[in-house]
Design an enzyme around this catalytic site. Sequence first.
Site, short mmCIF file in Angstrom:
data_model
loop_
_atom_site.label_atom_id
_atom_site.label_comp_id
_atom_site.label_asym_id
_atom_site.label_seq_id
_atom_site.Cartn_x
_atom_site.Cartn_y
_atom_site.Cartn_z
N ARG A 61 0.85 -1.21 0.00
CA ARG A 61 0.00 0.00 0.00
C ARG A 61 0.88 1.24 0.00
O ARG A 61 0.59 2.23 -0.66
CB ARG A 61 -0.94 0.00 1.23
N TYR A 113 -17.89 17.05 -14.16
CA TYR A 113 -18.31 15.65 -14.20
C TYR A 113 -19.28 15.34 -13.04
O TYR A 113 -19.02 15.73 -11.90
CB TYR A 113 -17.06 14.76 -14.11
N ASP A 185 -9.09 18.91 -14.38
CA ASP A 185 -9.44 17.54 -14.76
C ASP A 185 -9.14 17.41 -16.26
O ASP A 185 -9.82 18.00 -17.09
CB ASP A 185 -10.93 17.29 -14.46
N LYS A 210 -10.34 6.28 -18.54
CA LYS A 210 -10.78 6.66 -19.88
C LYS A 210 -9.62 6.56 -20.87
O LYS A 210 -9.13 5.48 -21.12
CB LYS A 210 -11.40 8.06 -19.83
C1 LIG Z 1 -15.08 9.25 -15.48
C2 LIG Z 1 -14.68 10.62 -15.09
C3 LIG Z 1 -14.34 10.93 -13.75
C4 LIG Z 1 -14.43 9.91 -12.62
O1 LIG Z 1 -13.46 8.93 -12.76
P1 LIG Z 1 -13.67 7.39 -12.29
O2 LIG Z 1 -12.43 6.73 -12.77
O3 LIG Z 1 -14.93 6.91 -12.94
O4 LIG Z 1 -13.79 7.41 -10.80
C5 LIG Z 1 -13.90 12.21 -13.47
N1 LIG Z 1 -13.84 13.16 -14.44
C6 LIG Z 1 -14.19 12.90 -15.72
C7 LIG Z 1 -14.11 13.99 -16.73
C8 LIG Z 1 -14.62 11.63 -16.08
O5 LIG Z 1 -14.97 11.39 -17.36
#
Ligand SMILES: *Cc1c(COP(=O)(O)O)cnc(C)c1O
Length: 397
Positions: A61, A113, A185, A210
């Site tokens: 961890r 998001y 982000d 993603k």
């Molecule tokens: C999917 C997404 C998140 C959240 O991420 P997870 O991996 O699903 O927890 C945050 N910001 C954006 C722009 C996303 O597309």
Amino acid sequence: MASSGEKHTVKKYKGFGTASIHCGMEFDPHTGAVMTPISLSTTFAQKSPGVKYPAEYEYSRSGNPTRDAMEENLAGLENADAAISFASGLAATAGIIHCLEPNSHVIVTDDVYGGTQRFFRRIATQYGHTFSFVDFTKEGALEEAFQENTRLVWAESPTNPTLKICDIAAVSEIAHRHGALCCVDNTFMTPYYQQPLVLGADIVMHSATKYLNGHSDVVMGIVATSNPDMIEKLRFNQNAVGAVPSPFDCYMMMRGLKTLHLRMRAHGANAGVIAKLLESHDKVDRVVYPGLESHPQHEIAKKQCHGFGGMVTFFIKGGLDGAKAFLENLKVFTLAESLGGVESLAEHPVIMTHASVPAEHRAVLGIDDSLIRLSVGTEDIEDLVQDISNALDAVQL
Ligand SMILES: *Cc1c(COP(=O)(O)O)cnc(C)c1O
């Protein structure tokens, strides 16, 4: 548009593609294995109590060799001093918010998001933090939102699904002038198309689920930063809270990252063609894609991005019936949530990803029944064009 990556800033190498293949990837000194092994061991031998072997690992961890290699790779790509990984994008977001002093105020892009918004509104507020949701594209709106205790500005650019773009350099400058940090982000553009730290932001957050992973088979989050105080706090948080990704997922992520530059080029090229096709089609009302001149922030996108990404949003004619007919008739695109994989996906935000956003709020953001979001994959463009054309033909007006 950059093809070899010369325009990108990357540590150690001239090109982005070289960095994505080589950053953090050293062959195993014991076996000569060229690919980083998956280190599943949870514990590491010590020579004498507290005296470790040179690599300094003790418990997985707190530190893991596969995770370290992946984090080094991502730090290189985002041009950061460090990248700290978490078990999901939302765990990464939580990690960042945990670094704030109690009762901090955060200014957030209004169409952030949905999961980020839910975490801010329903979890982080329980610990005394307050949030103002602001349209960063509205002149003066960000400036007006600052309070005495504003510590962080949270930008998302482009946003989901309306693909609004903010000027990251300008937002960072305003944040700094008010003594706040700026976090971006960067999930939609990835460092291949956009490098927020180079533009002046302090922290980059990713849902690595993603595009970074790119194959729709890992859930993970990343925070990259060169701010020493944040690095120290995030590292402590990663270990003390413990929302860490597994070594296997880190291995999968590294495997995906090696082709990030190739994939993003293909996503961008395909999305550009699809956006133009949709824009000229008589069953389509309006298309939103940062690469189109009709995009309200096209000039900012040209200035701050190396390309325009793989996400395309459009408003179909015929309302909900039109949207359903289109989505039911796709054959290459899969009707599914999520985005950023090599396979093309289409979805209906009102019924699917954004169902939890209250209808009044959706109306303010311009998310209605006719809106369709495409995550354009890396298939051959001929098949994607034919698929979109056929599905549009099925729409009865
Ligand atoms: C999917 C997404 C998140 C959240 O991420 P997870 O991996 O699903 O927890 C945050 N910001 C954006 C722009 C996303 O597309």
